[in-house]
Write an enzyme that holds these catalytic residues in place. Structure first.
Site, PDB file in Angstrom:
ATOM      1  CE1 TYR A  50      38.448   2.957   1.722  1.00  0.00           C
ATOM      2  CE2 TYR A  50      37.043   4.815   2.657  1.00  0.00           C
ATOM      3  CZ  TYR A  50      37.422   3.577   2.696  1.00  0.00           C
ATOM      4  OH  TYR A  50      36.594   2.915   3.435  1.00  0.00           O
ATOM      5  CD  GLU A  57      37.603   6.392 -17.049  1.00  0.00           C
ATOM      6  OE1 GLU A  57      38.035   5.819 -15.912  1.00  0.00           O
ATOM      7  OE2 GLU A  57      36.494   7.087 -16.999  1.00  0.00           O
TER       8      GLU A  57
HETATM    9  N1  THU Z   1      35.899   5.424 -11.667  1.00  0.00           N
HETATM   10  C1  THU Z   1      36.754   5.013 -12.527  1.00  0.00           C
HETATM   11  O1  THU Z   1      37.411   4.126 -12.846  1.00  0.00           O
HETATM   12  N2  THU Z   1      36.336   5.867 -13.790  1.00  0.00           N
HETATM   13  C2  THU Z   1      35.687   6.931 -13.803  1.00  0.00           C
HETATM   14  O2  THU Z   1      35.733   7.751 -14.610  1.00  0.00           O
HETATM   15  C3  THU Z   1      34.689   7.178 -12.634  1.00  0.00           C
HETATM   16  C4  THU Z   1      34.824   6.541 -11.473  1.00  0.00           C
HETATM   17  C5  THU Z   1      36.132   4.565 -10.241  1.00  0.00           C
HETATM   18  C6  THU Z   1      37.077   5.232  -9.301  1.00  0.00           C
HETATM   19  C7  THU Z   1      36.386   4.025  -8.177  1.00  0.00           C
HETATM   20  O3  THU Z   1      37.144   2.920  -8.242  1.00  0.00           O
HETATM   21  C8  THU Z   1      35.145   3.782  -8.451  1.00  0.00           C
HETATM   22  O4  THU Z   1      35.069   3.793  -9.716  1.00  0.00           O
HETATM   23  C9  THU Z   1      33.806   4.434  -7.837  1.00  0.00           C
HETATM   24  O5  THU Z   1      34.028   5.841  -8.044  1.00  0.00           O
END
Ligand code: THU
EC number: 3.5.4.5
Length: 144
Positions: A50, A57
């Site tokens: 994980y 981003e």
């Molecule tokens: N996640 C993003 O891609 N960008 C963010 O700014 C917040 C979280 C993703 C990471 C993970 O794959 C999923 O969202 C849940 O946290």
């Protein structure tokens, strides 16, 4: 033709559909625009280990920077949430790295309803950020 905010929003939503998120099932798409009118996209890429999950981003920013485009003007983040969500802390730190005097980065957050975006900017979402200056580095002088 200058890429519009509407196009950026559409591309972020499309990138969201490419999210690899079998663990969280939380899809995130990102698009960004650079000063030379180029568009880059990213989606979150998760991993069975994980801690290796990468946010949309940072995928988009790494794609742009690795193509030699560091002058980022706008970033759009798209999620399936009712309310738009802004980038996580790690992504905010990555975004502030590419804000420099004279160039803040506009952040547009989009939820389920594309017609209700929320806006912020790189320097607003991470107060008291740790920045190149703290290491006595000026990236504009140090690197082309
Ligand atoms: N996640 C993003 O891609 N960008 C963010 O700014 C917040 C979280 C993703 C990471 C993970 O794959 C999923 O969202 C849940 O946290």
């Amino acid at each position: 033709m200058q890429i519009t905010e509407e196009q950026l929003i559409q591309e972020a939503a499309k990138a969201k559909e490419r999210a690899y998120c079998p663990y969280s099932n939380f899809r995130v798409g990102c698009s960004l625009l650079t000063k030379n009118n180029k568009l880059y996209t990213g989606c979150n890429v998760e991993n069975a280990s994980y801690g290796l999950c990468v946010c949309a981003e940072r995928v988009a920013i790494c794609k742009a920077v690795s193509e030699g485009d560091r002058q980022i003007s706008t970033i759009v983040v798209s999620c399936d949430t009712d309310e738009p969500t802004f980038p996580c802390g790690m992504c905010r730190q990555t975004i502030i790295e590419f804000c420099y005097p004279g160039n803040d980065i506009k952040i547009i957050a989009i939820g389920k309803d594309h017609s209700k975006p929320k806006y912020s900017k790189g320097t607003e979402v991470i107060p008291f950020a740790f920045v190149p200056k703290d290491l006595n580095v000026d990236p504009q002088l140090e690197q082309k």
